[in-house]
Write an enzyme that holds these catalytic residues in place. Structure first.
Site, mmCIF file in Angstrom:
data_model
loop_
_atom_site.group_PDB
_atom_site.id
_atom_site.type_symbol
_atom_site.label_atom_id
_atom_site.label_comp_id
_atom_site.label_asym_id
_atom_site.label_seq_id
_atom_site.Cartn_x
_atom_site.Cartn_y
_atom_site.Cartn_z
ATOM 1 N N HIS A 373 44.832 32.650 33.690
ATOM 2 C CA HIS A 373 44.303 33.782 34.466
ATOM 3 C C HIS A 373 42.787 33.855 34.497
ATOM 4 O O HIS A 373 42.244 34.884 34.907
ATOM 5 C CB HIS A 373 44.813 35.107 33.907
ATOM 6 N N LYS A 564 37.299 48.278 39.345
ATOM 7 C CA LYS A 564 37.791 47.133 38.576
ATOM 8 C C LYS A 564 37.036 47.143 37.252
ATOM 9 O O LYS A 564 36.102 47.926 37.085
ATOM 10 C CB LYS A 564 37.530 45.823 39.313
ATOM 11 N N ARG A 565 37.429 46.293 36.316
ATOM 12 C CA ARG A 565 36.666 46.213 35.075
ATOM 13 C C ARG A 565 35.204 45.886 35.386
ATOM 14 O O ARG A 565 34.913 45.182 36.352
ATOM 15 C CB ARG A 565 37.262 45.127 34.162
ATOM 16 N N LYS A 570 31.775 40.098 38.274
ATOM 17 C CA LYS A 570 32.324 40.901 39.376
ATOM 18 C C LYS A 570 31.200 41.554 40.196
ATOM 19 O O LYS A 570 31.429 42.063 41.280
ATOM 20 C CB LYS A 570 33.280 41.957 38.830
ATOM 21 N N THR A 672 43.605 41.426 42.288
ATOM 22 C CA THR A 672 44.821 42.042 42.817
ATOM 23 C C THR A 672 44.476 43.399 43.439
ATOM 24 O O THR A 672 45.185 43.861 44.339
ATOM 25 C CB THR A 672 45.888 42.235 41.714
ATOM 26 N N LYS A 676 45.683 45.569 47.009
ATOM 27 C CA LYS A 676 46.069 46.989 47.092
ATOM 28 C C LYS A 676 45.246 47.702 48.163
ATOM 29 O O LYS A 676 45.765 48.514 48.931
ATOM 30 C CB LYS A 676 45.895 47.670 45.724
HETATM 31 C C1 OAK Z 1 42.315 38.901 30.706
HETATM 32 C C2 OAK Z 1 42.189 38.357 29.450
HETATM 33 C C3 OAK Z 1 42.090 36.987 29.288
HETATM 34 C C4 OAK Z 1 42.174 36.172 30.389
HETATM 35 C C5 OAK Z 1 42.307 36.706 31.648
HETATM 36 C C6 OAK Z 1 42.367 38.068 31.804
HETATM 37 C C7 OAK Z 1 42.529 38.690 33.132
HETATM 38 O O1 OAK Z 1 42.774 39.876 33.239
HETATM 39 N N1 OAK Z 1 42.420 37.918 34.184
HETATM 40 C C8 OAK Z 1 42.659 38.449 35.499
HETATM 41 O O2 OAK Z 1 44.004 38.206 35.832
HETATM 42 C C9 OAK Z 1 44.357 38.741 37.091
HETATM 43 C C10 OAK Z 1 45.829 38.504 37.287
HETATM 44 O O3 OAK Z 1 46.093 37.166 37.445
HETATM 45 C C11 OAK Z 1 43.511 38.124 38.186
HETATM 46 O O4 OAK Z 1 43.830 38.729 39.395
HETATM 47 C C12 OAK Z 1 42.021 38.312 37.882
HETATM 48 O O5 OAK Z 1 41.258 37.604 38.816
HETATM 49 C C13 OAK Z 1 41.716 37.809 36.494
HETATM 50 O O6 OAK Z 1 40.376 38.109 36.148
#
Ligand code: OAK
Length: 838
Positions: A373, A564-565, A570, A672, A676
């Site tokens: 991710h 978003k975070r 970002k 995501t 939305k």
């Molecule tokens: C959080 C902790 C460690 C690694 C990744 C994440 C995370 O939240 N990644 C996010 O995952 C989402 C779902 O796949 C993506 O849409 C985001 O782009 C990504 O930052």
């Protein structure tokens, strides 16, 4: 449901208070639960009591389907998906359950006839924030889609006592407040003490011979913790399937208490209890950055071990053998947080179930699949070998064995390439040995996927390129999606009603059907209602802003939103630089014409992430100056909404005109929130990053505001030597914006407050804000022009929604089912509920 109570003499048919769906029965059940479950007379009840009583009323109606689903899964020969995730950001349960059970309107009526307003009751539910952001919310959308598609599935995770902190804004700064979401009890969980499991930690290993003289290894732990399953029902939309989310709570092992108590060591007993319970105490509030703390590894191993033991126990009970495990279980690793699964599964099979290594390895590889991710290099999880050795000594041995066998294979495939071995190894050498969890997950899985097309390509070319060379067939893309049930139907009911009126209701299960909306694109009445609904949603958000931020905003302005975070990649601060630019234009030319805008931000910063917290402060500082300045004449307003959450998202997405998706190309794996916004009729201003690329492909270039460097251009510029100072020197507006920020214009009395932010941009600018500033600003001018032409904007908005079908998580889940899990739907038929027989 009508139940014929077996009363032969009177032949009276009554409706059961726990299953009946008529308004009268629902009212009676609500009152009954208030009295008998909450223990309150209605004249003394408060809104929490109403929420609890209504939740139990709803849960009762879920239970019949839930238990029937469990029965069908128990009896039939099926394959189940197990989604292992350290985070599940479920959002509020009550509204969603009512929607999925098709009960919303009846309950609304029943509650109304009881003198209450349903929306007010729904607002009482604490938002279960057991996740940080995208990754946790994706897991929740996936559970919704799995149940809706009637796939046997179970989510496994941790029942954190404290979820993501509540964010309050004090003097413009983020302040973190503990999230006591369980304070009033949780009506959505059922505790299954009988399925408690033991999890070992620490200690050492030893070799022993079995009865037949064969050597085995056993693990003698230094302490054991109990995992107590807490189950939450996950109903599908308009199906009988109700799957289970099983979250583990950590408690002290029985014998520890017993021994300590018996020897009179009460302090010791309490200390053990506290140490054990600490494991599931709190969610680490980091997003896209790991925290290498021992407790975090303890959490990961804890929930992994509980879950795998649970899977194996159930499988053995049903089939009495383990060689066919992969035929009945597909386990998905949500990033590397559960990657220790690979070693734990090997340990369970080889040590506890005495399987030969090769067979155990075949089963492990065919059972597991791994989703990555993030591409951020600093986000890849690595654990120091000494920590690993002290906490999981047996797992370290197993990892060494996996690594040894794997590297031997690599050596035969690519002889004499020592550099390659070093890159592929699970163990990172030099500067303190580390276990690379992404390598472990990749080696131990049969499938590895990214979460958007670009992301998967970059994984193959960059982060995991050596593995891609070894096993190209393992890699595949699964572009993320979101559930339209929560994010459109629940969040935006009037809009959903309009859509259903025009194209029927099946779009909620087949989101591609939204395409049919294009046939109404020239219908003036439809277009009018489209705009009215957006306007009403904006008004609702405006009311919220007034109540919470004491800022009055113009609902005729563009609602330009970034939620978003907070993270440098970002680029919330790029948005902010543009706002400062506009403000300075107004100051320079007070009569300048400008399409009015309301800039809305929301999001949490990791508590230890200084720059992210400074960005929040900067947004609030700029808001303070801009919103108070009479010269602005309401042309621009800036608002930071505190404590962004799933439930706040449900208010925000439907009210947006413009969605800000402005990450540096190549950094956002998918996103995501972008989906939305699109589904709710916002237009996007965005870079060619993550799923933005696919959104643009779907909605059409003309209906998307694109700007900025591509991922390839970003890489090239960095390679050739990027100098942010060049942009500062050559762009007058940008220079003035940065100077004002650096000189304390927005921080009176604290001249240097934002200097670290500006310095970081001028000297490093890792995320290329300065390189993209002008393109962003020019693109925003196009947005302003487009909004002036309300008909054009309406057309674009309709087309965005009509073409957003691809981004349903149902589509994503179908792809996982077909390409990775090899699982099929299983129909759950309801049997008439008969209390006498049950
Ligand atoms: C959080 C902790 C460690 C690694 C990744 C994440 C995370 O939240 N990644 C996010 O995952 C989402 C779902 O796949 C993506 O849409 C985001 O782009 C990504 O930052």
């Amino acid at each position: 449901m009508q139940t014929n109570v077996a009363n032969q003499t009177s032949n009276i048919t009554v409706e059961d208070d726990r299953t009946g769906l008529s308004i009268e029965t629902l009212k009676r059940a609500f009152a009954d639960n208030l009295f008998y479950i909450q223990g309150k007379l209605s004249i003394l009840a408060n809104f929490t009591d109403y929420y609890m009583a209504l939740s139990y009323t709803t849960r009762d109606r879920l239970l019949q389907r839930w238990l029937q689903t469990l029965k069908v899964y128990h009896e039939q020969d099926i394959k189940t998906v197990y989604y292992l995730s350290a985070e599940f950001l479920m959002g509020r349960h009550l509204g969603n359950s009512l929607i999925n059970l098709d009960l919303y309107e009846s309950i609304e009526q029943a509650v109304k006839e009881s003198g209450l307003d349903l929306t007010e009751v729904l607002e009482q539910e604490p938002d279960p924030g057991l996740g940080n952001g995208g990754l946790g919310r994706l897991a929740a959308c996936f559970l919704d889609s799995l149940a809706t598609l009637e796939i046997p599935a179970m989510g496994y995770g941790i029942r954190y006592e404290f979820g993501i902190f509540n964010q309050s804004i004090q003097h413009g700064w983020q302040v973190e407040i503990p999230d006591k979401w369980l304070k009033c009890g949780n009506p959505w969980e059922v505790v299954r003490y009988e399925s408690t499991v033991q999890v070992k930690f620490g200690g050492h290993t030893e070799v022993y011979n079995d009865d037949r003289g064969r050597p085995h290894t056993r693990w003698i732990p230094s302490f054991t913790v109990e995992g107590i399953p807490h189950d939450t029902p996950v109903p599908g939309y308009q199906t009988n399937t109700v799957n289970t989310l099983r979250l583990w709570k950590a408690e002290a092992g029985e014998d520890f208490n017993f021994q300590a108590f018996n020897s009179g060591d009460y302090d010791g007993a309490v200390a053990t209890k506290i140490k054990s319970e600490t494991i599931s105490k709190v969610l680490y509030p980091n997003d896209n950055t790991p925290q290498g703390r021992q407790l975090r590894l303890e959490q990961q191993f804890f929930f992994v071990s509980c879950s795998l033991q649970d899977i194996i126990r159930r499988h053995l009970k049903k089939y009495g053998r383990l060689d066919n495990l992969a035929d009945h279980a597909a386990v998905q690793l949500n990033d590397t947080h559960p990657a220790i699964s690979i070693a734990e599964m090997m340990r369970l099979l080889v040590d506890d179930h005495q399987m030969f290594w090769d067979e155990a390895w075949r089963i492990t590889q065919s059972t597991f699949a791994y989703t990555n991710h993030t591409l951020m290099p600093e986000a890849l999880e690595k654990w120091g070998v000494p920590l690993f050795e002290s906490l999981l000594p047996r797992h370290l041995e197993i990892i060494y064995e996996i690594n040894h066998r794997f590297l031997q294979d690599v050596q035969t495939w690519f002889p004499d390439d020592n550099e390659l071995l070093l890159r592929l190894s699970i163990i990172e050498e030099g500067g303190g040995k580390k276990v690379r969890m992404a390598n472990l997950a990749t080696i131990g899985s049969h499938a590895v996927n990214g979460v958007a097309a670009l992301h998967t390509e970059l994984l193959k070319q960059d982060v995991l390129r050596d593995f891609y060379k070894l096993w190209p067939e393992k890699f595949n893309n699964k572009t993320n999606g979101v559930t339209p049930r929560r994010w459109v139907l629940l969040a935006n009911p009037t809009f959903s009603e309009l859509i259903t009126e025009k194209i029927g209701g099946s779009w909620l299960k087949h989101l591609d059907e939204l395409r049919k909306l294009e046939t109404f694109i020239d219908d003036p009445e439809f277009r009018d209602r489209w705009r009215q609904i957006k306007q009403a949603n904006k008004q609702k958000l405006a009311d919220y802003i007034l109540a919470h931020n004491s800022v009055e905003v113009d609902v005729n302005s563009i609602f330009d939103i970034q939620v978003k975070r907070i993270h440098e990649y970002k680029r919330q601060h790029l948005d902010l630089l543009h706002i400062i630019g506009l403000y300075l234009r107004i100051k320079q030319n007070p009569n300048i014409k400008m399409t009015p805008r309301t800039f809305i931000f929301g999001g949490k910063a990791a508590p230890g992430y200084f720059m992210a917290k400074l960005i929040i402060k900067a947004i609030n500082a700029v808001a303070d100056v801009v919103n108070r300045d009479p010269d602005v004449h309401g042309r621009i307003k800036v608002v930071f909404l505190a404590n962004f959450s799933a439930s706040l998202g449900q208010l925000i997405y439907p009210a947006a005109d413009l969605s800000e998706q402005i990450s540096t190309a190549g950094k956002e794996a998918s996103g995501t929130g972008n989906m939305k916004f699109t589904m709710n009729g916002a237009l996007t201003i965005g870079t060619l990053d993550g799923a933005n690329i696919e959104i643009r492909e779907e909605v059409g270039d003309d209906n998307f505001f694109l700007f900025g460097l591509t991922a390839a251009e970003v890489e090239k510029m960095k390679y050739e030597g990027y100098n942010p100072r060049d942009y500062y020197d050559s762009n007058e507006e940008l220079r003035t914006v940065l100077d004002r920020l650096a000189m304390g214009y927005f921080s009176p009395g604290e001249k240097d407050l934002f200097k670290p932010l500006v310095d970081s941009l001028l000297h490093h600018d890792d995320y290329m804000l300065l390189a993209d500033y002008q393109a962003y600003s020019d693109c925003q001018a196009k947005v302003s022009d487009a909004y002036q032409d309300i008909e054009r904007w309406t057309t674009m908005s309709i087309l965005n929604v009509a073409r957003s079908g691809k981004f349903s998580s149902d589509r994503t889940i179908k792809e996982y089912c077909d390409d990775i899990w090899n699982v099929k739907p299983v129909k759950v038929e309801l049997e008439p509920y008969d209390p006498a027989r049950a």
